[in-house]
Motif scaffolding. Structure first.
Motif, PDB file in Angstrom:
ATOM      1  N   LEU A  38       4.749  -5.913   1.039  1.00 59.67           N
ATOM      2  CA  LEU A  38       4.138  -6.295   2.299  1.00 59.67           C
ATOM      3  C   LEU A  38       3.405  -5.114   2.910  1.00 59.67           C
ATOM      4  O   LEU A  38       3.515  -3.992   2.430  1.00 59.67           O
ATOM      5  N   LEU A  39       2.693  -5.431   3.974  1.00 62.61           N
ATOM      6  CA  LEU A  39       2.009  -4.361   4.688  1.00 62.61           C
ATOM      7  C   LEU A  39       3.039  -3.332   5.140  1.00 62.61           C
ATOM      8  O   LEU A  39       4.104  -3.677   5.614  1.00 62.61           O
ATOM      9  N   GLY A  40       2.729  -2.056   4.960  1.00 59.11           N
ATOM     10  CA  GLY A  40       3.656  -1.023   5.391  1.00 59.11           C
ATOM     11  C   GLY A  40       4.722  -0.703   4.373  1.00 59.11           C
ATOM     12  O   GLY A  40       5.623   0.084   4.636  1.00 59.11           O
ATOM     13  N   ALA A  41       4.627  -1.305   3.181  1.00 61.33           N
ATOM     14  CA  ALA A  41       5.630  -1.044   2.150  1.00 61.33           C
ATOM     15  C   ALA A  41       5.400   0.310   1.486  1.00 61.33           C
ATOM     16  O   ALA A  41       6.250   0.804   0.760  1.00 61.33           O
ATOM     17  N   GLY A  42       4.254   0.899   1.724  1.00 62.01           N
ATOM     18  CA  GLY A  42       3.972   2.206   1.144  1.00 62.01           C
ATOM     19  C   GLY A  42       2.998   2.164  -0.019  1.00 62.01           C
ATOM     20  O   GLY A  42       2.856   3.139  -0.739  1.00 62.01           O
ATOM     21  N   ARG A  43       2.315   1.024  -0.175  1.00 62.67           N
ATOM     22  CA  ARG A  43       1.383   0.912  -1.302  1.00 62.67           C
ATOM     23  C   ARG A  43       0.193   1.858  -1.144  1.00 62.67           C
ATOM     24  O   ARG A  43      -0.143   2.620  -2.049  1.00 62.67           O
ATOM     25  N   SER A  44      -0.448   1.804   0.036  1.00 59.37           N
ATOM     26  CA  SER A  44      -1.608   2.672   0.261  1.00 59.37           C
ATOM     27  C   SER A  44      -1.209   4.138   0.222  1.00 59.37           C
ATOM     28  O   SER A  44      -1.937   4.976  -0.308  1.00 59.37           O
ATOM     29  N   GLU A  45      -0.020   4.438   0.787  1.00 59.77           N
ATOM     30  CA  GLU A  45       0.425   5.829   0.794  1.00 59.77           C
ATOM     31  C   GLU A  45       0.642   6.317  -0.639  1.00 59.77           C
ATOM     32  O   GLU A  45       0.315   7.453  -0.976  1.00 59.77           O
ATOM     33  N   THR A  46       1.198   5.452  -1.478  1.00 58.49           N
ATOM     34  CA  THR A  46       1.419   5.833  -2.876  1.00 58.49           C
ATOM     35  C   THR A  46       0.092   6.151  -3.552  1.00 58.49           C
ATOM     36  O   THR A  46      -0.066   7.178  -4.212  1.00 58.49           O
ATOM     37  N   ILE A  47      -0.862   5.244  -3.359  1.00 59.13           N
ATOM     38  CA  ILE A  47      -2.185   5.448  -3.943  1.00 59.13           C
ATOM     39  C   ILE A  47      -2.768   6.777  -3.482  1.00 59.13           C
ATOM     40  O   ILE A  47      -3.244   7.589  -4.273  1.00 59.13           O
ATOM     41  N   LYS A  48      -2.689   6.996  -2.173  1.00 57.68           N
ATOM     42  CA  LYS A  48      -3.284   8.220  -1.633  1.00 57.68           C
ATOM     43  C   LYS A  48      -2.553   9.461  -2.112  1.00 57.68           C
ATOM     44  O   LYS A  48      -3.167  10.497  -2.350  1.00 57.68           O
ATOM     45  N   ALA A  49      -1.232   9.358  -2.215  1.00 55.71           N
ATOM     46  CA  ALA A  49      -0.464  10.509  -2.668  1.00 55.71           C
ATOM     47  C   ALA A  49      -0.869  10.884  -4.096  1.00 55.71           C
ATOM     48  O   ALA A  49      -1.043  12.052  -4.422  1.00 55.71           O
ATOM     49  N   ILE A  50      -1.054   9.861  -4.937  1.00 50.35           N
ATOM     50  CA  ILE A  50      -1.467  10.139  -6.318  1.00 50.35           C
ATOM     51  C   ILE A  50      -2.848  10.772  -6.317  1.00 50.35           C
ATOM     52  O   ILE A  50      -3.142  11.691  -7.077  1.00 50.35           O
ATOM     53  N   GLY A  51      -3.703  10.290  -5.420  1.00 51.63           N
ATOM     54  CA  GLY A  51      -5.071  10.804  -5.357  1.00 51.63           C
ATOM     55  C   GLY A  51      -5.182  12.131  -4.631  1.00 51.63           C
ATOM     56  O   GLY A  51      -6.286  12.645  -4.447  1.00 51.63           O
ATOM     57  N   GLY A  52      -4.050  12.669  -4.177  1.00 54.77           N
ATOM     58  CA  GLY A  52      -4.082  13.985  -3.545  1.00 54.77           C
ATOM     59  C   GLY A  52      -4.469  13.957  -2.080  1.00 54.77           C
ATOM     60  O   GLY A  52      -4.738  14.998  -1.492  1.00 54.77           O
ATOM     61  N   ALA A  53      -4.505  12.770  -1.494  1.00 54.50           N
ATOM     62  CA  ALA A  53      -4.967  12.676  -0.123  1.00 54.50           C
ATOM     63  C   ALA A  53      -3.831  12.384   0.849  1.00 54.50           C
ATOM     64  O   ALA A  53      -4.068  12.038   1.996  1.00 54.50           O
ATOM     65  N   TYR A  54      -2.589  12.501   0.387  1.00 50.83           N
ATOM     66  CA  TYR A  54      -1.449  12.230   1.254  1.00 50.83           C
ATOM     67  C   TYR A  54      -0.387  13.267   0.955  1.00 50.83           C
ATOM     68  O   TYR A  54      -0.106  13.542  -0.209  1.00 50.83           O
ATOM     69  N   PRO A  55       0.171  13.870   1.989  1.00 49.88           N
ATOM     70  CA  PRO A  55       1.116  14.969   1.743  1.00 49.88           C
ATOM     71  C   PRO A  55       2.375  14.492   1.021  1.00 49.88           C
ATOM     72  O   PRO A  55       2.933  13.455   1.350  1.00 49.88           O
TER      73      PRO A  55
END
Lengths: 317, 511
Positions: B295-312
């Motif tokens: 669901l929204l807020g499950a951390g999907r976008s954060e995971t993507i960004k973390a892999i891409g180096g754009a999330y701490p």
């Protein structure tokens, strides 16, 4: 909002920011040719060009910074710093003195750039620090005293002629070409515009955004220190309290009047030169016609408003 | 009786006939779906209704009288309110102030009657399912709650007509329910609603009638329930119905041939980030599409960004082709072959003010240059290649990306990613907010790329897209992996079950 593949923009709205400044210059020149005695006299044109050269040089750097959606208030203080350092190192030769003042520019740029790119301060706040501190440091270095310069090589840069044109004008023209080339043809230039257009997107595209930003601020400060040492060379004395005073405003004005939007993503180098020329011409015209300086300022204000109005551009649709 | 009527309206822009003899009728209490691909004329029609554009020909009638709205303000005063996808409020002001902006209650002395304003704001918002302290800054509310405030504000202005332009695109399912509740209330009060959305499920749940636009013309108008879903799609696309039926709703072809024993191209191990991500691990093999569900807020976008180096990231490792990415930054990730397509196209994807050419070339400038000087010839080659391959519809490489349709903007973004010749493609909602045609194209492109051996990570809120597009689905909840669907288990039912099972017994988190 769903956008549709329809772009409607009145022609004038496109035309005004891009070419308005040139049209204004042409009109003003025509007016002066008709109504101002001796306007076309070489001595007059020469003075105008010499006076506008430092503004052009500083405005070039400012245009780059503004292209990244930034601003640099510290340019005047950098000029003062460069001016204050020149007499200290002139004993080691002209080159040494010039190098030291350029180095001061690099250092200020590094500080500004680091504060903006790495610390994440807003450019206006980050550069405000050295706007205040830079001139203070310059006054400390110079002991607050005006120093005469008697080095002929340096004075040649500020007051000499080459092929019939003042050296100042040659140097400014060369820098204009260099900056225009950098903006148009280099990877750095394109990245700079992308950062101004959309920094997060540029970052995700793998562009070393911080490095580019720091470089932009360094370039701006170095250009300002060039303007500072040329100012010393022209007036043949170093006065840290007067050199480059309020030039940040003239530079920003030149950039804006030249059609570069403050929202970043676009830099008009030739427009910036034209912007500086236009403001210079306005002042000169009003002085020649014995109008009070207060009315000059009103006209300048009007031009700035028109330019900002014309350049306003929605960042995305 | 018609509340708002558009009769034979045309609107032309240089080179484009945006509306061509369009007629449209909204009755009181009706929820009217307005659908069509991007570029079909929906936005233009809305802008004509709300006074942003003046029609070139035809007539506008409001409450049975000829109407002419010179400005959006005129339309609003007459009782036509519009709610846009993006919330148009002031984030730093309080909720109550936003609600009453320009119509604040005053005391007898002419001062702001804060007490009354707060009381009334609270009462109004409760009806919209927002039970927050109305003195809070609006910006601190969840996006859905902000949208409710915008809606409440729009309806408060004595609205007779409310136009909603993709109102649910930033809402969570729970918030969508609240919105639908509000819509039913409005419906009962006799307010006419024009509802624009790409989500068919929503349309069928909430709308009474539908008008389908294509190429600036009305191709169908009538009762929605009487219109078969597949017919709606085919009318919108102007495609053969049997083809739609045969090919399914999405452009995905199905499974990808992945050698099960191939070494993974992407390995994520124990990825953790303060509070948001907890020990996330999964691997992607070449040619495989791995979906991230939740669901929204499950951390999907954060995971993507973390892999891409754009999330701490606090701990964990990301390895590409067996080589670990040390201290990931976006620069290093791109260099290692990870291309990230962010969720928010406008804010983090395209550079709207630059041309198609500059946008595509942005990430690969060093490769297309020598000694820091760019080569226009090489850039043009790349740009032409990808404009052809992705069928980007633009007047040319020099067109501003901001002037393109959403689908074409997305294709430009994908072209930029592909130009980096990535080994891994991270796609976060690749088809959100783009028209059905472009959606199918993007989906089949993803298929094609996987076929060429790219590893793909796909995030999509569209269950159909996730199920049809992915070979495997890793399900996340609250920033942790809670399940994985493989093989025959990759079905909508299984996905929903896994999400639901994971959610059981826990309170939904508030954000």
């Amino acid at each position: 909002m769903t956008t549709e593949t329809v772009a409607i923009r009145p022609r004038l709205k496109n035309w005004l920011p891009a070419y308005g400044v040139y049209a204004a210059i042409v009109l003003l020149v025509l007016y002066n040719v008709a109504f101002t005695p001796n306007f076309l006299a070489w001595s007059n044109l020469r003075i105008q060009l010499i006076q506008v050269a430092p503004v052009v040089i500083v405005a070039l750097g400012m245009a780059l910074v503004i292209g990244t959606e930034g601003i640099d208030l510290s340019v005047g203080s950098v000029m003062a710093l460069a001016a204050a350092l020149i007499p200290l190192y002139l004993g080691y030769g002209v080159l040494a003195a010039i190098l030291v003042s350029l180095l001061a520019g690099v250092l200020v740029g590094l500080v500004n750039g680091t504060l903006v790119a790495r610390v994440g301060l807003q450019p206006i706040v980050a550069t405000l620090a050295l706007f205040v501190g830079g001139r203070g440091l310059a006054l400390v270095i110079s002991g607050g005293r005006l120093k005469d310069i008697r080095n002929d090589d340096l004075i040649f840069l500020g007051s000499g002629d080459f092929l019939g044109l003042p050296m100042l004008v040659w140097i400014a023209a060369l820098l204009v070409l260099v900056v225009a080339f950098v903006v148009r043809r280099t990877v750095f230039g394109r990245r700079l515009l992308a950062i101004g257009g959309n920094r997060p997107a540029t970052e995700l595209a793998g562009v070393p955004v911080k490095r580019v930003l720091i470089t932009v601020y360094v370039l701006c400060s170095v250009l300002a220190s060039i303007a500072g040492l040329l100012a010393v060379a022209r007036i043949q004395s170093s006065d840290a309290s007067a050199v480059g005073l309020l030039i940040e405003l003239s530079a920003i004005t030149a950039v804006v009047v030249g059609g570069t939007p403050l929202t970043g993503g676009r830099v008009r180098v030739l427009g910036t030169v034209a912007g500086a020329l236009l403001m210079q011409l306005v002042v000169a015209t009003m002085i020649k016609h014995n109008l009070p300086s207060s009315s000059t300022e009103m006209v300048q204000a009007a031009i700035i408003l028109i330019a900002v109005y014309a350049a306003r551009e929605r960042k995305s649709r | 009786m018609a509340l708002l009527e558009v009769l034979d309206v045309s609107k032309e822009f240089p080179g484009v006939r945006a509306l061509d003899g369009v007629s449209f009728t909204l009755r009181p209490g009706e929820v009217h779906a307005l659908v069509g691909e991007n570029g079909a004329g929906k936005s233009t029609l809305i802008k004509v209704l709300t006074g942003v554009h003046q029609p070139d020909g035809g007539e506008l009638r409001y409450r049975d009288e000829p109407a002419r709205f010179a400005t959006p303000m005129d339309a609003q005063r007459a009782g036509i309110s519009t709610i846009y996808q993006e919330v148009n409020l002031i984030p730093l002001m309080s909720v109550a102030h936003n609600l009453f902006l320009g119509r604040e209650p005053r005391t007898r002395l002419g001062l702001l009657d804060e007490a009354r304003m707060h009381r009334e704001a609270g009462e109004i918002l409760r009806r919209y399912g927002v039970t927050t302290d109305v003195r809070r800054q609006l910006g601190t509310l969840a996006l859905g709650a902000q949208q409710m405030v915008a809606l409440a504000r729009a309806v408060m202005i004595d609205a007779k007509v409310v136009i909603m332009d993709e109102p649910t695109s930033s809402l969570e399912p729970r918030e969508v329910e609240t919105l639908f509740g509000v819509i039913r209330d409005l419906h009962a009060q006799g307010i006419g609603i024009v509802y624009v959305s790409h989500r068919l499920d929503e349309l069928y749940r909430i709308c009474d009638t539908v008008t389908i636009l294509r190429d600036g013309r009305v191709v169908h108008t009538g009762e929605l329930a009487a219109l078969e879903r597949i017919r709606l799609v085919s009318l919108m696309l102007g495609r053969d119905m049997s083809a739609v039926r045969r090919e399914g709703f999405t452009g995905f072809a199905g499974e990808h041939a992945t050698a099960a024993d191939a070494a993974p191209v992407l390995e994520v191990t124990g990825l953790s980030s303060r509070r948001r991500l907890h020990d996330i691990s999964f691997a992607v093999r070449p040619g495989e599409v791995v979906g991230l569900g939740g669901l929204l807020g499950a951390g999907r976008s954060e995971t993507i960004k973390a892999i891409g180096g754009a999330y701490p990231v606090d701990s964990g490792r990301v390895a590409v082709g067996g080589r670990e990415l040390k201290r990931p930054t976006t620069v290093r990730a791109v260099r290692a072959g990870i291309a990230t397509q962010p969720e928010d196209r406008k804010a983090e994807g395209i550079v709207a003010g630059l041309s198609v050419r500059e946008n595509i070339a942005l990430a690969v400038l060093p490769r297309l240059s020598r000694f820091g000087l760019v080569s226009d010839r090489r850039i043009d080659e790349i740009v032409r290649t990808y404009m052809d391959r992705l069928q980007i519809k633009a007047s040319g490489p020099d067109q501003r990306v901001g002037d393109l349709s959403g689908g074409n903007q997305q294709k430009v973004l994908l072209a930029r990613l592909l130009a980096t010749r990535p080994r891994i493609l991270l796609l976060d909602e690749p088809t959100r907010g783009i028209d059905v045609g472009a959606k199918a194209e993007v989906q089949s492109l993803v298929d094609e790329l996987a076929g060429e051996g790219l590893g793909v990570v796909l995030v999509s809120s569209d269950a159909e897209e996730l199920i049809e597009g992915a070979d495997r689905v890793v399900v996340l909840r609250d920033g942790a992996v809670v399940g994985e669907l493989r093989g025959d288990d990759v079905t909508t039912e299984a996905l929903l079950q896994t999400i639901a099972a994971a959610a059981e017994g826990e309170t939904p988190d508030d954000h």
